[in-house]
Write an enzyme that holds these catalytic residues in place. Structure first.
Site, PDB file in Angstrom:
ATOM      1  N   ASP A 193      23.772  -5.489 -71.040  1.00 49.76           N
ATOM      2  CA  ASP A 193      23.411  -4.330 -70.220  1.00 49.76           C
ATOM      3  C   ASP A 193      24.537  -3.293 -70.099  1.00 49.76           C
ATOM      4  OD1 ASP A 193      22.460  -2.662 -68.080  1.00 49.76           O
ATOM      5  OD2 ASP A 193      21.237  -4.332 -67.380  1.00 49.76           O
ATOM      6  N   SER A 228      20.851   1.182 -69.662  1.00 50.27           N
ATOM      7  CA  SER A 228      19.864   0.224 -69.184  1.00 50.27           C
ATOM      8  C   SER A 228      18.466   0.870 -69.092  1.00 50.27           C
ATOM      9  CB  SER A 228      20.316  -0.371 -67.852  1.00 50.27           C
ATOM     10  OG  SER A 228      19.632  -1.565 -67.573  1.00 50.27           O
TER      11      SER A 228
END
Length: 264
Positions: A154, A42
């Site tokens: 993510d 991320s």
């Protein structure tokens, strides 16, 4: 046999709190601590990928302090995410200089999650910008990235702190940076993003507890008073990354020295 360890720097997820990674890298460079691999999930993937593409880490700190983060958001009819992600993709292409993984200054592994299989995906080839775009795609917020039959979101969904990825690469020493589970964290639920981010944190806590002891050095900046959306506090976030890393410098040097003595 080389008596110099291969050191991996693992940068964890945390949205705005991940800006602390900038300060971490600054201090490691200032203290001549080498790292031979970057592993990012991320926001950790974004900071690591931009740095590996050749960005000046001090210029990056100044840029995030003064930029208007609103220009990166393009609200989309919520078919697969409220943000279409075109603006952030353009930004990432600019910041990574449109490089592929093969063109980077330092090896990089980017962690994302495949919604189809539910598995962690480690990206190490192709467009760096697209890999980062996948890794930062918060479910429900950013439209996922399609890669063949995979639908990528993510990395924090399955692996917020990808220490095991560094292990599998063969790192001798792993320095991991967690920007989520530091002490004194205040939970504030104000909007949809807070709900999503806090839910991901809760889901990942058990995983974090299992992987964090695998790191040789764990750096946890004191980010308890900051939310994942506090991009306007970038200067403080970077500084807290610096402080936490300075606190660990002697431990890092000791760990490297012990490894070298053992393998001499």
């Amino acid at each position: 046999m080389s008596n110099k360890p291969q050191i991996a720097l693992v940068l964890g997820a945390g949205s705005a709190r991940g800006l602390s990674h900038i300060g971490v890298i600054q201090v490691l460079l200032e203290n001549n601590i080498p790292f031979h691999l970057l592993v990012g999930s991320s926001m950790g993937a974004m900071i690591g990928g931009i740095y590996a593409s050749g960005a000046d880490i001090y210029m990056l700190a100044r840029m995030v302090e003064y930029m208007n983060h609103g220009v990166l958001y393009d609200v989309n009819l919520p078919r697969m995410g409220f943000m279409a992600g075109r603006k952030i993709s353009n930004f990432l292409e600019l910041m990574t200089k449109n490089k592929t993984f093969a063109e980077l200054d330092i090896p990089l592994l980017v962690v994302a999650t495949d919604l189809i299989t539910g598995e962690t995906v480690v990206i190490e080839e192709g467009s760096v910008a697209q890999a980062i775009r996948a890794s930062i795609s918060i479910p429900g917020v950013f439209r996922p990235v399609r890669d063949g039959e995979r639908v990528l979101v993510d990395g924090a969904v399955t692996d917020r702190l990808p220490v095991r990825v560094a292990q599998e690469w063969g790192a001798d020493i792993i320095i991991a940076v967690d920007v989520t589970f530091c002490g004194g964290k205040k939970i504030v639920i104000r909007n949809t993003l807070d709900v999503i981010m806090t839910s991901l944190d809760i889901l990942q806590k058990q995983h974090f507890d299992s992987v964090s002891p695998l790191a040789d050095i764990l750096i946890q900046p004191a980010l308890g008073g900051y939310s994942p959306q506090d991009f306007e506090h970038s200067r403080e976030l970077v500084e807290l990354g610096r402080i936490a890393t300075l606190d660990k410098i002697e431990d890092i040097k000791k760990t490297i020295k012990q490894w070298e003595e053992t393998h001499s």
